[in-house]
Write an enzyme that holds these catalytic residues in place. Structure first.
Site, short mmCIF file in Angstrom:
data_model
loop_
_atom_site.label_atom_id
_atom_site.label_comp_id
_atom_site.label_asym_id
_atom_site.label_seq_id
_atom_site.Cartn_x
_atom_site.Cartn_y
_atom_site.Cartn_z
N GLY A 294 11.54 -2.99 -26.64
CA GLY A 294 12.66 -3.10 -27.13
C GLY A 294 12.72 -3.55 -28.56
O GLY A 294 13.11 -3.02 -29.75
N SER B 93 9.18 0.18 -25.04
CA SER B 93 8.81 -0.59 -23.57
C SER B 93 9.97 -1.93 -23.44
O SER B 93 10.88 -1.74 -23.15
CB SER B 93 7.71 -1.05 -23.77
N LYS C 177 4.13 -2.68 -39.23
CA LYS C 177 4.64 -3.88 -38.18
C LYS C 177 2.63 -4.58 -37.70
O LYS C 177 1.88 -4.17 -38.48
CB LYS C 177 4.88 -2.84 -37.14
N GLU D 245 0.95 -0.82 -0.35
CA GLU D 245 -0.06 -0.13 -0.03
C GLU D 245 0.38 1.58 -0.15
O GLU D 245 2.05 0.88 0.63
CB GLU D 245 -0.80 -0.07 1.39
N GLN E 121 -4.38 1.28 -24.63
CA GLN E 121 -5.17 -0.16 -24.95
C GLN E 121 -6.22 0.43 -24.21
O GLN E 121 -7.51 1.15 -23.31
CB GLN E 121 -5.45 -0.78 -22.79
N ASP F 288 6.29 1.76 -37.71
CA ASP F 288 4.75 1.31 -37.71
C ASP F 288 3.74 2.30 -38.39
O ASP F 288 4.58 3.51 -38.29
CB ASP F 288 4.11 1.44 -36.27
C1 R5P Z 1 2.98 1.09 -29.70
O1 R5P Z 1 1.99 1.11 -31.54
C2 R5P Z 1 3.91 1.82 -29.78
O2 R5P Z 1 3.92 2.99 -31.03
C3 R5P Z 1 5.50 1.65 -29.70
O3 R5P Z 1 5.91 0.81 -30.81
C4 R5P Z 1 5.52 -0.23 -28.89
O4 R5P Z 1 4.86 0.10 -27.81
C5 R5P Z 1 6.77 -0.65 -28.19
O5 R5P Z 1 6.31 -1.40 -27.91
P1 R5P Z 1 7.68 -2.11 -27.60
O6 R5P Z 1 9.46 -1.39 -27.36
O7 R5P Z 1 7.80 -3.31 -26.19
O8 R5P Z 1 8.15 -3.45 -29.04
#
Ligand code: R5P
Length: 294
Positions: free
Chosen positions: A228, A226, A195, A44, A101, A172
């Site tokens: 990578g 995140s 992607k 907590e 999300q 992307d």
């Molecule tokens: C997702 O569409 C975001 O734009 C990033 O490309 C994504 O969140 C990166 O995540 P990770 O580093 O886990 O591939």
């Protein structure tokens, strides 16, 4: 005005307070109010302000990992500031978690960002400032929200570091606007990769593509890194196309686990992010933009 650097954004909060003080020529300078906090052995969170009165309170608290703890600290700070009589509370959340999300990708999933928004509003924040959210969620808020555009700052930093004329790439297609913004600063053209992500496992696949970058520098721009995985695959594609130096750039360097090592091992020459998420690659500060927005 009171500035509260939350436990997750101590340095950025101080930078914002410094920037606000410098801007105020006459009148009352903002005060920094520290916050006492700890996590009990059972997980907590405890939080206590030393001093909040009938003033505008700016709370700077990012929601990077440990995300849920940082979110709860944010709710406790906002709600307590209001309880203690704050006239207005501005929540500065440089990295707003759970934006990815923003819909039900699979039936039955929680639309998590909607719950987070309801909780920020239930804590009684009067306004919100954030940076480059993954998608545009502003219409879901009842309170005013400013979503600051940070990417040009990152691109300018890279231009000053010798990447002028570099090719801008987004990993992307949906994020091609990041590559176009980068290219406006760097020149050198732009493109996006394609992607796909497995919605159950989270595994990413990037479609290989020949890019016109032989012997050129490339900057890959993403909103966040995140694990990578996405960035490392994009670096590999750029290197296979003959890129000279590849820089991995993002707004929010979450860099969970060995993400940085993965990206560097894929051939990136450097990683550049901002202090929306504190860490070793948080090179560009968003404080000037936040000060301006306040
Ligand atoms: C997702 O569409 C975001 O734009 C990033 O490309 C994504 O969140 C990166 O995540 P990770 O580093 O886990 O591939």
């Amino acid at each position: 005005m009171i500035v509260v650097p939350g436990p997750a954004s101590l340095e950025l909060g101080e930078r914002v307070a410094k920037g606000l003080s410098a801007r105020i020529v006459e009148g009352v300078k903002p005060r920094v109010v520290p916050v006492e906090h700890r996590v009990f052995p059972d997980g907590e969170s405890y939080l206590r302000f030393s001093d909040v009165v009938d003033e505008e309170v700016v709370i700077v608290q990012t929601t990077s990992p440990p995300t849920d703890t940082h979110l709860l600290q944010l709710f406790l700070m906002v709600n307590t500031a209001k309880d203690l009589g704050a006239r207005r509370v501005v929540a500065v959340i440089p990295y707003l978690a759970y934006v990815r999300q923003d819909k039900r990708f699979l039936s039955g999933e929680a639309v998590s960002i909607d719950v987070i928004i309801r909780l920020i509003e239930a804590a009684r924040a009067d306004a919100l400032i954030t940076c480059d959210t993954h998608s545009d969620i502003s219409s879901r808020f009842k309170i005013p929200i400013k979503n600051l555009q940070v990417l040009p700052l990152v691109a300018k930093h890279l231009r000053d570091q010798g990447f002028e004329g570099a090719f801008s790439l987004s990993p992307d297609k949906k994020a091609i606007n990041l590559a176009t913004m980068g290219s406006e600063v760097l020149g050198g053209g732009y493109d996006a990769l394609e992607k796909t992500r497995d919605r159950r496992t989270g595994e990413v696949q990037t479609i290989e593509k020949a890019l016109p970058v032989r012997g050129k520098d490339v900057v890959i721009f993403d909103d966040m890194i995140s694990t990578g995985g996405t960035m490392a695959l994009a670096v590999e594609v750029a290197k296979k196309s003959g890129a000279r130096r590849v820089a991995a750039a993002c707004i929010h360097p979450l860099l969970v686990g060995n993400a940085a090592e993965r990206i560097l091992a894929a051939g990136a020459e450097r990683i550049v992010g901002t202090d929306t998420v504190p860490g070793p690659y948080s090179i560009v500060s968003v404080a000037p933009l936040i000060v301006k927005a306040l």
